[in-house]
Write a protein that holds these residues in place. Structure first.
Motif, PDB file in Angstrom:
ATOM      1  N   ALA A   1       0.826  -1.204   0.000  1.00  0.00           N
ATOM      2  CA  ALA A   1       0.000   0.000   0.000  1.00  0.00           C
ATOM      3  C   ALA A   1       0.864   1.260   0.000  1.00  0.00           C
ATOM      4  O   ALA A   1       0.498   2.282  -0.600  1.00  0.00           O
ATOM      5  N   ALA A   2       2.032   1.159   0.665  1.00  0.00           N
ATOM      6  CA  ALA A   2       2.902   2.332   0.729  1.00  0.00           C
ATOM      7  C   ALA A   2       3.439   2.726  -0.640  1.00  0.00           C
ATOM      8  O   ALA A   2       3.787   3.885  -0.863  1.00  0.00           O
ATOM      9  N   THR A   3       3.498   1.763  -1.559  1.00  0.00           N
ATOM     10  CA  THR A   3       4.053   2.067  -2.884  1.00  0.00           C
ATOM     11  C   THR A   3       3.077   2.824  -3.766  1.00  0.00           C
ATOM     12  O   THR A   3       3.485   3.467  -4.737  1.00  0.00           O
ATOM     13  N   ALA A   4       1.782   2.755  -3.470  1.00  0.00           N
ATOM     14  CA  ALA A   4       0.788   3.095  -4.480  1.00  0.00           C
ATOM     15  C   ALA A   4       0.405   4.568  -4.614  1.00  0.00           C
ATOM     16  O   ALA A   4       0.367   5.090  -5.743  1.00  0.00           O
ATOM     17  N   PRO A   5       0.072   5.272  -3.550  1.00  0.00           N
ATOM     18  CA  PRO A   5      -0.603   6.568  -3.754  1.00  0.00           C
ATOM     19  C   PRO A   5       0.159   7.569  -4.606  1.00  0.00           C
ATOM     20  O   PRO A   5      -0.380   8.056  -5.610  1.00  0.00           O
ATOM     21  N   ILE A   6       1.387   7.890  -4.249  1.00  0.00           N
ATOM     22  CA  ILE A   6       2.108   8.933  -4.973  1.00  0.00           C
ATOM     23  C   ILE A   6       2.315   8.554  -6.432  1.00  0.00           C
ATOM     24  O   ILE A   6       2.061   9.353  -7.350  1.00  0.00           O
ATOM     25  N   VAL A   7       2.779   7.325  -6.675  1.00  0.00           N
ATOM     26  CA  VAL A   7       3.145   6.967  -8.051  1.00  0.00           C
ATOM     27  C   VAL A   7       1.916   6.800  -8.936  1.00  0.00           C
ATOM     28  O   VAL A   7       1.876   7.302 -10.079  1.00  0.00           O
ATOM     29  N   TYR A   8       0.892   6.114  -8.455  1.00  0.00           N
ATOM     30  CA  TYR A   8      -0.302   5.931  -9.288  1.00  0.00           C
ATOM     31  C   TYR A   8      -1.045   7.250  -9.480  1.00  0.00           C
ATOM     32  O   TYR A   8      -1.582   7.528 -10.560  1.00  0.00           O
TER      33      TYR A   8
ATOM     34  N   HIS B   1      16.592  -0.502  -8.531  1.00  0.00           N
ATOM     35  CA  HIS B   1      15.273  -1.003  -8.176  1.00  0.00           C
ATOM     36  C   HIS B   1      14.340  -1.033  -9.379  1.00  0.00           C
ATOM     37  O   HIS B   1      14.537  -0.323 -10.368  1.00  0.00           O
ATOM     38  N   ILE B   2      13.331  -1.867  -9.262  1.00  0.00           N
ATOM     39  CA  ILE B   2      12.194  -1.884 -10.186  1.00  0.00           C
ATOM     40  C   ILE B   2      10.965  -1.574  -9.339  1.00  0.00           C
ATOM     41  O   ILE B   2      10.755  -2.187  -8.293  1.00  0.00           O
ATOM     42  N   GLY B   3      10.156  -0.633  -9.780  1.00  0.00           N
ATOM     43  CA  GLY B   3       9.027  -0.219  -8.956  1.00  0.00           C
ATOM     44  C   GLY B   3       9.485   0.725  -7.867  1.00  0.00           C
ATOM     45  O   GLY B   3      10.124   1.742  -8.127  1.00  0.00           O
ATOM     46  N   LYS B   4       9.185   0.387  -6.618  1.00  0.00           N
ATOM     47  CA  LYS B   4       9.465   1.282  -5.498  1.00  0.00           C
ATOM     48  C   LYS B   4      10.362   0.617  -4.458  1.00  0.00           C
ATOM     49  O   LYS B   4      10.449  -0.611  -4.373  1.00  0.00           O
ATOM     50  N   VAL B   5      11.020   1.439  -3.667  1.00  0.00           N
ATOM     51  CA  VAL B   5      11.780   1.000  -2.502  1.00  0.00           C
ATOM     52  C   VAL B   5      10.982   1.403  -1.266  1.00  0.00           C
ATOM     53  O   VAL B   5      10.546   2.552  -1.147  1.00  0.00           O
ATOM     54  N   VAL B   6      10.789   0.453  -0.360  1.00  0.00           N
ATOM     55  CA  VAL B   6       9.940   0.684   0.808  1.00  0.00           C
ATOM     56  C   VAL B   6      10.736   0.413   2.078  1.00  0.00           C
ATOM     57  O   VAL B   6      11.446  -0.591   2.174  1.00  0.00           O
ATOM     58  N   LEU B   7      10.608   1.307   3.038  1.00  0.00           N
ATOM     59  CA  LEU B   7      11.181   1.097   4.363  1.00  0.00           C
ATOM     60  C   LEU B   7      10.105   0.515   5.275  1.00  0.00           C
ATOM     61  O   LEU B   7       8.990   1.036   5.345  1.00  0.00           O
TER      62      LEU B   7
ATOM     63  N   VAL C   1      -7.597  -4.730 -11.577  1.00  0.00           N
ATOM     64  CA  VAL C   1      -7.175  -4.165 -12.859  1.00  0.00           C
ATOM     65  C   VAL C   1      -5.746  -3.644 -12.761  1.00  0.00           C
ATOM     66  O   VAL C   1      -4.926  -3.843 -13.666  1.00  0.00           O
ATOM     67  N   LEU C   2      -5.454  -2.972 -11.663  1.00  0.00           N
ATOM     68  CA  LEU C   2      -4.108  -2.449 -11.419  1.00  0.00           C
ATOM     69  C   LEU C   2      -3.524  -3.173 -10.204  1.00  0.00           C
ATOM     70  O   LEU C   2      -4.047  -3.029  -9.088  1.00  0.00           O
ATOM     71  N   PRO C   3      -2.457  -3.942 -10.375  1.00  0.00           N
ATOM     72  CA  PRO C   3      -1.882  -4.685  -9.252  1.00  0.00           C
ATOM     73  C   PRO C   3      -0.916  -3.819  -8.445  1.00  0.00           C
ATOM     74  O   PRO C   3      -0.552  -2.705  -8.866  1.00  0.00           O
ATOM     75  N   PRO C   4      -0.503  -4.292  -7.270  1.00  0.00           N
ATOM     76  CA  PRO C   4       0.518  -3.562  -6.504  1.00  0.00           C
ATOM     77  C   PRO C   4       1.806  -3.457  -7.317  1.00  0.00           C
ATOM     78  O   PRO C   4       2.090  -4.286  -8.191  1.00  0.00           O
ATOM     79  N   LEU C   5       2.587  -2.450  -7.024  1.00  0.00           N
ATOM     80  CA  LEU C   5       3.846  -2.260  -7.749  1.00  0.00           C
ATOM     81  C   LEU C   5       4.907  -3.258  -7.273  1.00  0.00           C
ATOM     82  O   LEU C   5       4.894  -3.683  -6.111  1.00  0.00           O
TER      83      LEU C   5
END
Length: 671
Positions: free
Chosen positions: A14-21, A209-215, A183-187
């Protein structure tokens, strides 16, 4: 600007999604007006916003082109881009490729994050006009100058915040619907424990990295939550349950096992833990049965939600690979791989603080004669890494050996424990084991090997150590046979010691070597207890000890022997005869080749002699006839009229080919 996490997503996902999408959505939909049938170029298409933009554009029905470093092209291919629609972000070749692919039409929208000449090349990919959306902003251009140089191109550098909170909320709700519908999966993401933040930023700066880096943030179990302890009535389960209650103050435990309250000592354990202030439920549940586990989890009280899972269950079903059957594999895999997979899938939506699985060093070092058990534990270790990649808590503790009153190793005999000791692992007691249990989940590692190593023992048994432990031994590993030979003042290998011996002596020496190694494996003080004709099974060998004996004989002989050696050649005597056929030894003295060689030597001696004394030649002839008669079994006849002298009696003392030729040498005067 707040929305519920989509069902089935972890906090890290969930942390990967808001800003990028949201950035991709705002750029492509609100600013770019992307419509079905149009085309879009997404730069850095394997990054966070880039990945989201590719997926969103494909959902909108657009033709998508993307750039990324060549090492990330597989990610773009997995997202649906073929080789005509992807190119490198490290050079300008994308301009020519994409113009060729579109037959000069170029694209309708460019989502840019590059700079300098890459911006110029991208602008030339809008020959019919269109939208150039700059989100990287490292090389911002003047929109009026762009419009003058590239007629019809609307240039805009943007930030998401410009959309305003109301529009951001609307877009977020629309995206969540697409997330919920799948329709749109997690990054894709790479996770780092926050204590490794410097490593995370270094990783990010290197664009690996591919996609996002999460702490991710470590959390402690909720003292008011429930801990599920599988295998809770087993040896390690009991020790762990006492530790959780007495040392961590956890008050709500569910101990699950196949026998449940009917397990030996279960009632006493419950009384003991209750006396310490815990609310304990002991339930019968085969965690390898998904439906049964789901029912158990559903029965947990909402007032005390699940906060930790500790999986200690496991079953030994030892055997080498060639002896495996579906039943033997399932016996080890079900309580390990099946159970932990069920636990992972059925709890991944819960906010767990701990997910600890008890693995074994057999999955890391390999376990002699433990093909199925080693594989099952390797699966646990891999699943722990997988959960960490998802941003979920996970620690796989690949334990060494335990003392007899704890764990599955408590069922081992003295010989088995001595065999484990030769690996340098000191059996763990409850106190040290629980300290290691506490230390494991407190780290940022998915897999740890808690064990107590005796370095002196490692050095002593360096020749039979697992390869991953040999680097811990400073002294170079030497084969035992070579070490023993050096102690006796010789550096000969076993084959070199066998070569000059007659056949019977070769067999005896090799039998002594096999017996010595068998005794060492079984823990005997000497090889006297090893009977040559007694089967290895009767001597006490099983799958584990059979493989250890094979490993030792590999070191002693220099051969690469089969793991089923003990079963294929079931007694020491039979095994010795097999080893003799495998060793590259010359023909033994007295053998056919040796005898023929000596005859060649005699032939050369006779042809090379200059003796012309008739009497001597006659005596030699008589002896040769006598030898031929003895060889052929014919009666001995002696020519001449003279009585044989005393020297003729020497022939009766000849026992070997060497004795014969010594006699001939003396008679011919060549010695």
């Amino acid at each position: 600007m707040v929305a519920a996490i989509p069902r089935g997503w972890t906090f890290a996902q969930a942390a990967t999604a808001p800003i990028v999408y949201l950035t991709a959505y705002y750029g492509l939909v609100d600013l770019g007006g992307l419509r079905p049938g149009q085309s879009v170029l997404v730069h850095a298409a394997a990054g966070g916003v880039g990945t989201a933009a590719v997926r969103l554009a494909r959902h909108l029905g657009a033709e998508v082109f993307g750039t990324a470093s060549p090492g990330k092209w597989d990610a773009l291919r997995a997202a649906g881009l073929d080789d005509a629609h992807l190119a490198s972000s490290r050079d300008l070749g994308f301009e020519k490729l994409f113009l060729e692919t579109t037959e000069g039409r170029g694209v309708d929208v460019v989502l840019d994050s590059l700079a300098r000449e890459f911006v110029d090349a991208s602008l030339r990919l809008l020959p019919r006009g269109g939208h150039f959306l700059e989100m990287g902003k490292t090389d911002v251009r003047d929109p009026r100058q762009v419009a003058e140089d590239h007629p019809g191109v609307a240039y805009q550098a943007f930030d998401l915040v410009e959309a305003g909170p109301d529009r951001i909320g609307e877009m977020l709700r629309e995206l969540v619907t697409l997330f919920e519908e799948g329709v749109l999966p997690p990054l894709p993401m790479t996770t780092f424990d926050v204590r490794r933040a410097p490593d995370a930023f270094r990783f990010l700066s290197q664009a690996r990295h591919i996609g996002k880096v999460v702490l991710t943030l470590p959390t402690a179990p909720d003292p008011d939550g429930t801990v599920l302890l599988t295998g809770g009535t087993g040896g390690l389960g009991r020790i762990t349950a006492r530790h959780l209650v007495a040392h961590h103050g956890l008050r709500h435990l569910v101990l699950a096992g196949r026998q449940g309250p009917d397990a030996p000592g279960a009632a006493e354990l419950r009384e003991e833990l209750t006396a310490l202030g815990a609310d304990v439920a002991i339930v019968a549940c085969d965690t390898g049965d998904r439906a049964a586990l789901a029912d158990l989890l559903a029965s947990l009280p909402p007032a005390h939600p699940l906060t930790a899972v500790i999986h200690t269950a496991g079953v030994l079903a030892d055997g080498v690979i060639s002896s495996m059957t579906p039943e033997r594999i399932d016996r080890s895999m079900r309580p390990k791989a099946d159970a932990v997979t069920n636990l992972h899938e059925l709890t991944r939506d819960l906010d767990l603080a701990r997910f600890v699985v008890f693995s074994s060093v057999a999955g890391t070092f390999g376990g002699a004669g433990q093909a199925n058990y080693s594989a099952a534990n390797a699966f646990l270790d891999a699943l722990a890494h997988h959960r960490r990649d998802l941003g979920l808590p996970a620690t796989s503790l690949a334990w060494g050996t335990w003392l007899p009153d704890a764990g599955m190793t408590g069922e081992l005999g003295q010989a088995d424990r001595e065999r484990h000791a030769r690996t340098g692992m000191v059996p763990l007691g409850a106190e040290l084991g629980m300290r290691l249990l506490d230390a494991g989940p407190a780290t940022d590692r998915a897999v740890l090997l808690p064990m107590d190593l005796d370095h002196a023992s490692l050095r002593e048994h360096a020749d039979v150590l697992p390869p991953l432990l040999r680097a811990m031994v400073k002294a170079p590993a030497r084969r035992r046979a070579e070490t023993s030979a050096a102690a006796a003042g010789s550096t000969q290998t076993l084959a070199e010691r066998l070569a000059p011996l007659p056949a019977a002596d070769r067999e005896q020496l090799l039998l002594d070597a096999v017996a010595e190694q068998a005794a060492a494996v079984l823990g005997h003080s000497s090889a006297a207890e090893i009977e040559p004709e007694q089967s290895f099974k009767e001597l006490g060998f099983d799958s584990l000890t059979a493989v250890e004996l094979r490993n030792r004989l590999n070191a002693v002989t220099g051969l690469r022997l089969s793991a089923t050696l003990v079963f294929d050649y079931p007694t020491p005597a039979v095994q010795v005869r097999h080893l003799l056929t495998q060793l590259d030894l010359p023909d033994p003295p007295g053998g056919a080749q040796a005898l023929l060689g000596e005859l060649d030597r005699l032939d050369a001696a006779l042809n090379g002699t200059d003796v012309d004394d008739t009497e001597v030649r006659s005596r030699v002839t008589d002896r040769l006839r006598d030898l031929l008669a003895r060889w052929s079994g014919a009666p001995v006849t002696v020519t001449g009229t003279e009585e044989p002298d005393a020297g003729d009696g020497e022939l009766e003392s000849v026992e070997t080919a060497d004795d014969l030729f010594d006699l001939i040498d003396r008679e011919l005067g060549t010695t």
